[in-house]
Design a protein around this motif. Structure first.
Motif, PDB file in Angstrom:
ATOM      1  N   MET A  83     -11.222-101.056  35.936  1.00 38.79           N
ATOM      2  CA  MET A  83     -10.067-100.169  36.108  1.00 38.79           C
ATOM      3  C   MET A  83     -10.284 -98.841  35.397  1.00 38.79           C
ATOM      4  N   TYR A  84     -10.868 -98.866  34.220  1.00 38.02           N
ATOM      5  CA  TYR A  84     -11.199 -97.607  33.543  1.00 38.02           C
ATOM      6  C   TYR A  84     -12.184 -96.800  34.391  1.00 38.02           C
ATOM      7  N   GLY A  85     -13.139 -97.490  34.977  1.00 38.82           N
ATOM      8  CA  GLY A  85     -14.129 -96.808  35.803  1.00 38.82           C
ATOM      9  C   GLY A  85     -13.527 -96.175  37.046  1.00 38.82           C
ATOM     10  N   MET A  86     -12.601 -96.878  37.693  1.00 38.89           N
ATOM     11  CA  MET A  86     -11.971 -96.305  38.876  1.00 38.89           C
ATOM     12  C   MET A  86     -11.162 -95.061  38.517  1.00 38.89           C
ATOM     13  N   ALA A  87     -10.541 -95.073  37.343  1.00 40.58           N
ATOM     14  CA  ALA A  87      -9.803 -93.886  36.894  1.00 40.58           C
ATOM     15  C   ALA A  87     -10.758 -92.704  36.696  1.00 40.58           C
ATOM     16  N   GLY A  88     -11.939 -92.969  36.146  1.00 41.78           N
ATOM     17  CA  GLY A  88     -12.928 -91.913  35.963  1.00 41.78           C
ATOM     18  C   GLY A  88     -13.413 -91.341  37.287  1.00 41.78           C
ATOM     19  N   CYS A  89     -13.652 -92.202  38.271  1.00 43.03           N
ATOM     20  CA  CYS A  89     -14.073 -91.730  39.592  1.00 43.03           C
ATOM     21  C   CYS A  89     -12.977 -90.881  40.242  1.00 43.03           C
ATOM     22  N   GLY A  90     -11.725 -91.294  40.048  1.00 40.48           N
ATOM     23  CA  GLY A  90     -10.614 -90.505  40.586  1.00 40.48           C
ATOM     24  C   GLY A  90     -10.528 -89.125  39.950  1.00 40.48           C
ATOM     25  N   LEU A  91     -10.743 -89.058  38.645  1.00 40.21           N
ATOM     26  CA  LEU A  91     -10.742 -87.768  37.951  1.00 40.21           C
ATOM     27  C   LEU A  91     -11.886 -86.890  38.464  1.00 40.21           C
ATOM     28  N   SER A  92     -13.032 -87.506  38.775  1.00 38.00           N
ATOM     29  CA  SER A  92     -14.133 -86.750  39.353  1.00 38.00           C
ATOM     30  C   SER A  92     -13.723 -86.079  40.657  1.00 38.00           C
ATOM     31  N   GLY A  93     -12.963 -86.808  41.477  1.00 36.95           N
ATOM     32  CA  GLY A  93     -12.479 -86.219  42.723  1.00 36.95           C
ATOM     33  C   GLY A  93     -11.587 -85.015  42.487  1.00 36.95           C
ATOM     34  N   VAL A  94     -10.732 -85.103  41.485  1.00 34.14           N
ATOM     35  CA  VAL A  94      -9.846 -83.979  41.155  1.00 34.14           C
ATOM     36  C   VAL A  94     -10.659 -82.763  40.720  1.00 34.14           C
ATOM     37  N   LEU A  95     -11.665 -82.981  39.865  1.00 37.70           N
ATOM     38  CA  LEU A  95     -12.502 -81.873  39.385  1.00 37.70           C
ATOM     39  C   LEU A  95     -13.323 -81.265  40.522  1.00 37.70           C
TER      40      LEU A  95
END
Length: 393
Positions: A83-95
């Motif tokens: 779950m922490y990893g999926m949050a990081g991937c989502g933040l990558s999309g935002v950036l």
């Protein structure tokens, strides 16, 4: 009375529902992989080395975060790591979305793009390690090869789908659409992961990461030498095709992924029957033949066949060498072992961009596939040495 293990069909379903999160994380990896090198090289005006760095920085971020990923999964549970990893991937999309929206400011846009790649690397590392540990915890260590294999199918299948999908999205909507889709996919994955049951946390002696790393290193070295081929193909196939005037480079990644998946589905049980080292030796020879074909291909169709042969060969290298390595580590440090083993895969992909970019600058893009083929053959020799060492003991 021992707890009964799930049936084969039940365990397969459990594995699939967990490696689904790996699929989403690698879909986020695949979406930009065929368009970012050209965007950085042609639209932003940077050289081939920077184009390689933009791709490879993701793998370097995963590499550097592996000790944290494995330790977190061992201590707090594999589900939480995912779950922490999926949050990081989502933040990558935002950036990534912000980067493409600020293209009129080249340095800021590049900085945001690199930041997004770093977050994607960290997130993907957490999801990859966590998903395998989560799956093994649910279906048992005796099914580790199947978990690793299905996880790899999810990984490369997602890249095979994501690469051409990213090209279609960019052609139809623009580069911003990739970042937006990445953020939405990860938000959905988080919602699906929330109610799923976690795997039990294994208690017992936890080895320091440095000790685990040293035990894993020989197998990891063979893995790294074989994985250079994928890093080279993924990073430079679009520029290679452009350099010789061919079209359809993204479909090389699709051919690689389809052959990779087919081989894993057909031959995954060969690891249990023949042994991991024997399977790795054969696979690395096949991979090197595919890379030699990419180097010498006079037509795009033969290059496509080389990409498929490369994927077929690489397919079982990771689980074959991984099972041999991880089973020698105490169960309480399993996630750390998986993380340490994956370091070598990350290292291969991390150095592939800058190294092969430098070689391409001096010797042309075709030459990098020759170099990758020779590295795969070296990995085969390391695997042969490991097999002989095991036989002697």
């Amino acid at each position: 009375m021992s707890t009964p293990r799930p049936s084969a069909s039940s365990s397969t379903l459990q594995i699939i529902t967990v490696v689904f999160f790996t699929f989403i994380s690698f879909l986020c990896v695949g979406l930009p992989i065929a368009v970012l090198p050209g965007y950085v090289h042609n639209d932003m005006g940077y050289g081939s080395v920077m184009a390689g760095i933009v791709i490879s920085v993701q793998y370097l971020a995963t590499l550097l975060s592996r000790p944290m990923s494995g330790s977190l999964a061992d201590r707090l549970g594999a589900k939480r790591a995912v779950m922490y990893g999926m949050a990081g991937c989502g933040l990558s999309g935002v950036l990534t979305l912000l980067s493409t929206s600020l293209a009129q400011f080249p340095l800021l846009s590049l900085a945001l793009l690199l930041g997004g790649r770093v977050m994607l690397g960290i997130g993907q590392g957490l999801v990859g390690t966590g998903s395998i540990s989560w799956g093994v915890g649910l279906v048992g260590a005796e099914n580790m090869a199947r978990v690793i294999s299905f996880n790899g199918i999810a990984s490369y299948g997602a890249v095979a789908i994501g690469a051409p999908l990213g090209v279609v999205l960019v052609d139809g909507l623009g580069l911003w659409s990739i970042g937006g889709l990445m953020a939405v996919l990860c938000a959905i994955a988080l919602l699906l992961a929330w109610p799923k049951p976690p795997s039990p946390i294994v208690h017992g002696e936890r080895l320091p990461f440095s000790n685990v790393f040293l035990r894993i290193a020989p197998n990891g070295t063979a893995l790294a030498l074989g994985s250079i081929g994928f890093g080279t193909l993924a990073t430079f196939i679009t520029l290679y095709y452009a350099s010789v005037g061919w079209e359809g480079a993204a479909y090389c990644l699709t051919a690689f992924g389809c052959a990779f998946i087919g081989a894993r589905l057909l031959f995954v049980n060969s690891i249990k029957h023949l042994g991991g080292y024997r399977v790795a030796i054969v696979c690395l020879v096949v991979e090197s033949l595919g890379l030699f074909l990419l180097w010498a291909a006079p037509t795009p169709w033969l290059a496509l066949a080389g990409a498929a042969l490369t994927g077929f060969g690489l397919s079982l290298v990771y689980p074959a060498l991984g099972v041999e390595a991880v089973t020698r580590i105490p169960a309480a440090s399993r996630s750390s072992a998986l993380g340490a083993y994956a370091v070598f895969f990350d290292l291969a992909l991390g150095i592939a961009g800058p190294l092969m970019g430098a070689i391409a600058s001096g010797a042309g893009f075709a030459t990098i596939f020759l170099v990758a083929a020779l590295m795969a053959l070296t990995g085969m020799l390391v695997s042969l040495w490991l097999l002989r060492s095991e036989t002697r003991t």
